[in-house]
Design an enzyme around this catalytic site. Structure first.
Site, PDB file in Angstrom:
ATOM      1  N   THR A   1       0.746  -1.116   0.082  1.00 21.35           N
ATOM      2  CA  THR A   1       0.039  -0.060   0.024  1.00 21.35           C
ATOM      3  C   THR A   1       0.837   1.267   0.007  1.00 21.35           C
ATOM      4  O   THR A   1       1.981   1.167   0.627  1.00 21.35           O
ATOM      5  CB  THR A   1      -0.876   0.196   1.260  1.00 21.35           C
ATOM      6  OG1 THR A   1      -1.292   1.358   1.507  1.00 21.35           O
ATOM      7  CG2 THR A   1      -0.234  -0.347   2.409  1.00 21.35           C
ATOM      8  N   ASP A   2       0.220   2.314  -0.790  1.00 22.39           N
ATOM      9  CA  ASP A   2       0.953   3.510  -0.251  1.00 22.39           C
ATOM     10  C   ASP A   2       1.258   4.134   0.966  1.00 22.39           C
ATOM     11  O   ASP A   2       1.887   5.000   1.265  1.00 22.39           O
ATOM     12  CB  ASP A   2       0.245   4.647  -1.341  1.00 22.39           C
ATOM     13  CG  ASP A   2      -1.247   4.746  -0.865  1.00 22.39           C
ATOM     14  OD1 ASP A   2      -1.796   4.234   0.180  1.00 22.39           O
ATOM     15  OD2 ASP A   2      -2.094   5.858  -1.313  1.00 22.39           O
ATOM     16  N   GLU A   3       0.301   3.513   1.947  1.00 25.12           N
ATOM     17  CA  GLU A   3       0.358   4.021   3.263  1.00 25.12           C
ATOM     18  C   GLU A   3       1.745   3.806   3.795  1.00 25.12           C
ATOM     19  O   GLU A   3       2.172   4.168   4.881  1.00 25.12           O
ATOM     20  CB  GLU A   3      -0.602   3.461   4.275  1.00 25.12           C
ATOM     21  CG  GLU A   3      -1.900   3.910   3.513  1.00 25.12           C
ATOM     22  CD  GLU A   3      -3.282   3.516   4.449  1.00 25.12           C
ATOM     23  OE1 GLU A   3      -2.929   3.588   5.509  1.00 25.12           O
ATOM     24  OE2 GLU A   3      -4.217   3.314   3.985  1.00 25.12           O
TER      25      GLU A   3
ATOM     26  N   TYR B   1      -1.496  -0.404  11.281  1.00 25.70           N
ATOM     27  CA  TYR B   1      -1.647  -1.224   9.922  1.00 25.70           C
ATOM     28  C   TYR B   1      -0.691  -0.925   8.878  1.00 25.70           C
ATOM     29  O   TYR B   1       0.073  -1.568   8.385  1.00 25.70           O
ATOM     30  CB  TYR B   1      -2.782  -0.448   9.288  1.00 25.70           C
ATOM     31  CG  TYR B   1      -3.089  -0.922   7.718  1.00 25.70           C
ATOM     32  CD1 TYR B   1      -3.096  -2.145   7.319  1.00 25.70           C
ATOM     33  CD2 TYR B   1      -3.081   0.021   6.706  1.00 25.70           C
ATOM     34  CE1 TYR B   1      -3.345  -2.502   5.979  1.00 25.70           C
ATOM     35  CE2 TYR B   1      -3.123  -0.117   5.491  1.00 25.70           C
ATOM     36  CZ  TYR B   1      -3.216  -1.423   5.000  1.00 25.70           C
ATOM     37  OH  TYR B   1      -3.324  -1.825   3.545  1.00 25.70           O
TER      38      TYR B   1
ATOM     39  N   LYS C   1       2.294  -3.408   7.298  1.00 23.63           N
ATOM     40  CA  LYS C   1       2.594  -3.687   5.593  1.00 23.63           C
ATOM     41  C   LYS C   1       3.991  -3.465   5.455  1.00 23.63           C
ATOM     42  O   LYS C   1       4.560  -4.269   4.722  1.00 23.63           O
ATOM     43  CB  LYS C   1       1.512  -2.771   5.092  1.00 23.63           C
ATOM     44  CG  LYS C   1       0.197  -3.234   5.208  1.00 23.63           C
ATOM     45  CD  LYS C   1      -0.287  -4.467   4.619  1.00 23.63           C
ATOM     46  CE  LYS C   1      -0.159  -4.514   3.157  1.00 23.63           C
ATOM     47  NZ  LYS C   1      -0.759  -5.789   2.435  1.00 23.63           N
TER      48      LYS C   1
END
Ligand code: NAD
Length: 339
Positions: free
Chosen positions: A128-130, A153, A157
């Site tokens: 994810t971009d997060e 989260y 990741k």
């Protein structure tokens, strides 16, 4: 190809499996999913009917269960992995990070161990971009942006991404990591922004919007993301990372207003609530590398994607009802009830 898809009963995984089986005759998919609150076998009822027992196999189980994973690899002679399985909701990770650590980190390592044991051809890890943290008003994340996750989260990741990288560097495993922006589309669980706002607006309930609603996300239609993962699987270079985005940066409040307008509901339903702790201000993806090396380009613009998504949710009320279990309702009441 005999492909293990993990988390295939979730939002993106189910769209990926349906799309891939329809377009690749020589493909067999084994879907390993724990069926947590976010996983729903019903989302693939049509796939089971069309391909069950021939080109599609479902196994209920935990990716962190090393014994089970090894058994599945052997039984189905797995050649490649697309790892979608994850605990994926930021708000839940703030309440309790432990399932995120187990599934996202330990689970990814268990898949890597089995992949190494059986010498599989390719391991695609869906991230994810997060993991990049947050942006100010300008600039975009590239694959070179240092990882700086801000929520439990995104930290879990990022941990998984590092383990995938290590498997490539240490053991020469053929890995590709994909990092994508915010997805929307059919079969998304109603705790995420777009289906949450849809279902609350349809019930004439207040729409909780964090802070001032000006947090910006880059929205991508789920099928565009699925095509990106497919390209990474078939054409990605071993050891590389590819960013995917939808070229559709929008503040949350604009997304909410678009939904209200599409449903003919009043803006008076909007309630600004205390911001999420550590809420990232802005994400935006530079995906020129994926365009250059893989030929990736999002096909949906936001107005077409959101119109199709709203129409799908309106036509699929029973799906929405069936996924909103007791546990889900309890979480939503405790999290949003007083907001
Ligand atoms: P989701 O929450 O809808 O689905 C996750 C699926 O994984 C569910 O079916 C769940 O049952 C399954 N699962 C959870 N724990 C498991 C375990 N231990 N073993 C086996 N299965 C397990 O998530 P999603 O939105 O479809 O996201 C899929 C992947 O894409 C995730 O890795 C997520 O980090 C990533 N991603 C999501 C977005 C987004 O906007 N939704 C954006 C970028 C990346």
């Amino acid at each position: 190809m005999r492909l293990l898809v993990t988390g295939g009963c979730g939002f993106i995984g189910s769209n990926f499996i349906r799309d891939m089986l329809a377009r690749h005759d020589g493909l067999t998919i084994v879907n390993l999913d724990l069926l947590t609150y976010a996983g729903n076998r019903q989302s693939l009822a049509d796939v089971e009917a069309a391909y069950g027992g021939t080109r599609y196999f479902f196994a209920r189980g935990d990716i962190a269960n090393a014994e089970l994973v090894l058994h599945l690899f052997e039984e189905h002679a797995i050649e490649a992995v697309a790892n979608f399985a994850a605990e994926s909701h930021v708000d839940r990770s703030i309440t309790d990070a432990s399932p995120f650590v187990r599934t996202n980190i330990a689970g990814t390592q268990s898949l890597l161990d089995a992949s190494r044991h059986f010498g599989i051809k390719r391991f695609v890890h869906v991230s994810t971009d997060e993991v990049y943290g947050t942006l100010g008003p300008d600039g975009k994340f590239t694959e070179e942006t240092p990882l700086a996750p801000n929520s439990p989260y995104s930290a879990s990741k990022a941990g998984a991404d590092m383990l995938v990288r290590a498997a490539h560097e240490t053991f020469g495993m053929d890995t590709v990591i994909t990092r994508c922006s915010n997805n929307y589309g059919p079969f998304q669980f109603p705790e995420k922004l777009i289906p949450l706002m849809f279902s609350r607006a349809m019930a004439d309930e207040a729409l909780p919007v964090y802070g001032d609603g000006l947090n910006v996300r880059d929205w991508i239609y789920v099928l565009d993301h699925c095509r990106g993962v497919e390209l990474a699987l078939l054409k990605g270079k071993s050891g590389e990372v590819y960013n995917f985005g939808g070229d559709a940066e929008k503040p949350n409040i604009e997304v909410v207003r678009t939904i209200l307008k599409a449903l003919g509901k009043p803006e008076s339903l909007i309630r600004f609530v205390t911001d999420r702790p550590g809420h990232d201000l802005r994400y935006a993806m530079d995906f020129t590398k994926a365009t250059r090396e893989l030929g990736f380009a999002p096909a949906y613009d936001f107005s077409r994607g959101i119109a199709e998504t709203m129409a799908w949710y309106q036509q699929n009320g029973p799906w929405l009802e069936s996924v909103a279990s007791g546990a889900y309702r309890q979480f939503m009441a405790s999290w949003y009830g007083d907001r």
